[in-house]
Scaffold this active site. Structure first.
Site, PDB file in Angstrom:
ATOM      1  N   ASP A  53       0.842  -1.241   0.123  1.00 44.41           N
ATOM      2  CA  ASP A  53       0.019  -0.030  -0.064  1.00 44.41           C
ATOM      3  C   ASP A  53       0.902   1.197   0.124  1.00 44.41           C
ATOM      4  O   ASP A  53       0.718   2.212   0.811  1.00 44.41           O
ATOM      5  CB  ASP A  53      -1.124   0.018   1.234  1.00 44.41           C
ATOM      6  N   GLU A 222     -15.642  -5.181  -7.524  1.00 43.87           N
ATOM      7  CA  GLU A 222     -15.440  -5.350  -6.084  1.00 43.87           C
ATOM      8  C   GLU A 222     -14.602  -4.269  -5.140  1.00 43.87           C
ATOM      9  O   GLU A 222     -13.349  -4.083  -5.796  1.00 43.87           O
ATOM     10  CB  GLU A 222     -14.891  -6.714  -5.669  1.00 43.87           C
TER      11      GLU A 222
END
Length: 567
Positions: A53, A222
């Protein structure tokens, strides 16, 4: 400050003088057999190992980057670079137990995707502490190396907050959250925007959805997440990932002439993905996404993003790593990688002066740690934050006070485990232990740790049968929290120094021991390292390794393990 540090370390040394487990040295060597680089090339990933991330910004000639860390402490490692390629860790944004209480949760909880920003001489990190009482928060610092402030909790639903400062000085926060109205399907999420007041450190004004579901809502995308805003010429751009953080991961781009929207999705989305490519080729890369784009002084653009390097199918032990690629523009839309192209492991460097490396973060390298410094280097971590001292460094090495909490237990306390990220698929990890003061029923050794339910340990024990080497693994939540013993070797009664070594090669693990320098003998060969992969263990982290020490409160746990091995 120096006087205070020395005083604290002196108190720790005195309070732990009785510790019986001493680590004399730990060494690491890794080489994934990648191609040699020319002077104009760099290697992907730029941060190898469990550095997911990534969020990065440019401040003048300097670049700063922060990663997720989940349940490890210290949390949110902060890096600096001058060339986008060579990164040096300068601190950890969460480095005091008083900043955040992770609680007693699984390792895959804790500090999720962080975002770093800068405005008017102050650095900001927004983040979600998952399963913490406060949820989303912001911290600040004048120096990205720290210290960072205590969190200001923001009190809104969702995850992945990212702060953007517009040219007029106004600040806006975007984040993933539940959509307005009913969920149309299980992974249905939205991106929200709200203004942030820097003076009060609070969100103000209306809170609105700017993207519902994803780039093509009809396909039921999603988990749209990891949003970042940036501006280029007359457009505001929103980039966000969707498809989950696994093989279906993809990066999308949207734009608007107004910061609050409406935002249109590019017809050419995604701007980065590997989900349509096979993995049955040499050195595959999968799961690319969660990108942030950075503009350089010369007007060129680059992107940092996460991806994985599997060794078989989509098995990987290293977790999600930080990659770097240039950005091109098509009709005022940014593209990180054209459809169908693979993420390159070697690429042309940015047109920036080279930044000398203090410690390599990718490619072949090795290091040794003797633990002589006044504190542990900032790369070392514990599972959650220690609230009382159980380790100390010193002239004779690292002293660890054994915990009554085993590695597989996160509810009853904190395991005495010091973790370092694994950064290569092919790696050799060695440690030497001084065991002449080991007390009855103690256990100490090396761990290869994916999470509480999946790990290997090579340990020294001192139980009713005498001193022994014990090899254990845990491969499921129903296994004992100490792991299942499957190899045991008695040690001579006069043994004082023992070295242990893990050798990893993708899905294979070999374990060795030595009672004399460089006199290695096998303790276990051909073990299945794939049980440490995310595919087997689940979760979002990568494998760590390091020393640990354990002593059951009743004194019966190690003896029972030894009897299990005999049986």
């Amino acid at each position: 400050m120096k006087r205070l540090l020395l005083g604290v370390m002196g108190w720790l040394a005195c309070s732990m003088a009785h510790t019986s487990v001493v680590v004399k040295e730990l060494s690491y060597r890794g080489d994934d057999d990648g191609p040699a680089l020319s002077r104009t090339q760099y290697r992907n990933p730029v941060l190898a190992g469990f550095y997911p991330d990534p969020s990065a910004i440019r401040v003048g000639d300097d670049f700063y980057l922060v990663n997720s860390s989940f349940g490890y402490f210290p949390g949110l490692p902060v890096f600096h670079s001058r060339d986008l390629v060579t990164w040096t860790q300068v601190g950890n944004a969460i480095d005091r137990p008083s900043q955040i209480d992770y609680g007693r949760n699984e390792l895959t909880r804790g500090l999720f995707a962080a975002s770093i920003s800068h405005h008017d001489g102050t650095f900001y990190i927004t983040n979600t502490c998952f399963y913490c009482d406060g949820g989303n928060y912001v911290i600040t610092a004048k120096d990205p190396a720290g210290p960072w402030s205590n969190p200001v909790w923001l009190g809104f639903e969702g995850i992945d907050p990212s702060l953007f400062f517009d040219q007029d000085g106004s600040a806006w926060l975007v984040n993933n959250g539940l959509p307005e109205g009913k969920l149309r399907y299980q992974g249905h999420r939205a991106i929200w925007i709200q203004q942030f007041d820097v003076a009060s450190m609070k969100l103000i004004g209306p809170r609105n959805v700017i993207v519902d579901a994803g780039a093509d809502p009809a396909t039921h995308p999603e988990h749209i997440e990891g949003p970042h805003l940036f501006r280029n010429h007359d457009y505001y751009y929103l980039t966000a990932a969707e498809g989950g953080t696994g093989e279906q991961h993809a990066q999308m781009i949207y734009r608007s002439r107004q910061i609050t929207g409406p935002y249109e999705a590019w017809a050419g989305n995604p701007i980065l993905t590997q989900r349509d490519l096979p993995t049955d080729y040499t050195h595959p890369v999968t799961s690319a996404g969660h990108a942030q784009l950075i503009e350089l002084k010369d007007g060129s653009w680059w992107a940092v993003f996460l991806a994985t390097r599997p060794y078989r199918g989509n098995q990987y032990n290293l977790g999600r790593e930080t990659f770097l690629l240039p950005v091109t523009w098509q009709d005022d839309w940014p593209v990180v990688l054209p459809h169908g192209e693979r993420v390159p492991l070697v690429a042309k460097r940015p047109a920036l002066p080279r930044d000398p490396a203090t410690m390599p973060m990718n490619g072949p390298f090795h290091w040794s740690e003797h633990f002589h410094g006044p504190t542990l280097p900032m790369q070392w971590m514990t599972i959650n934050a220690p609230h009382s001292p159980w380790y100390v460094t010193g002239a004779d090495g690292l002293h660890i006070e054994p915990s009554t909490t085993p590695l597989g237990d996160y509810k009853s306390g904190q395991p005495a485990y010091l973790a370092h990220r694994l950064q290569h698929r092919k790696a050799r990890i060695s440690a030497t232990f001084d065991i002449h003061r080991m007390e009855p029923n103690e256990q100490a050794g090396l761990a290869l740790f994916q999470n509480e339910t999946h790990f290997y340990t090579a340990a020294l024990t001192n139980d009713g049968s005498g001193r022994s080497l014990v090899l254990s693994m845990r491969a499921g939540k129903d296994a004992p929290a100490t792991g299942v013993v499957f190899a045991r070797l008695a040690l001579p009664g006069n043994t004082t120094l023992v070295s242990l070594r893990f050798e990893l090669d993708g899905p294979r693990l070999d374990v060795f021991y030595a009672l004399k320098a460089d006199d290695w003998h096998p303790l276990g060969r051909g073990l299945d390292a794939s049980l440490l992969s995310t595919a087997s263990a689940g979760g979002f982290t990568g494998v760590t390794f390091g020393p640990y020490a354990y002593k059951p409160a009743t004194g019966s746990g190690v003896t029972a393990a030894a009897q299990q091995a005999k049986d």
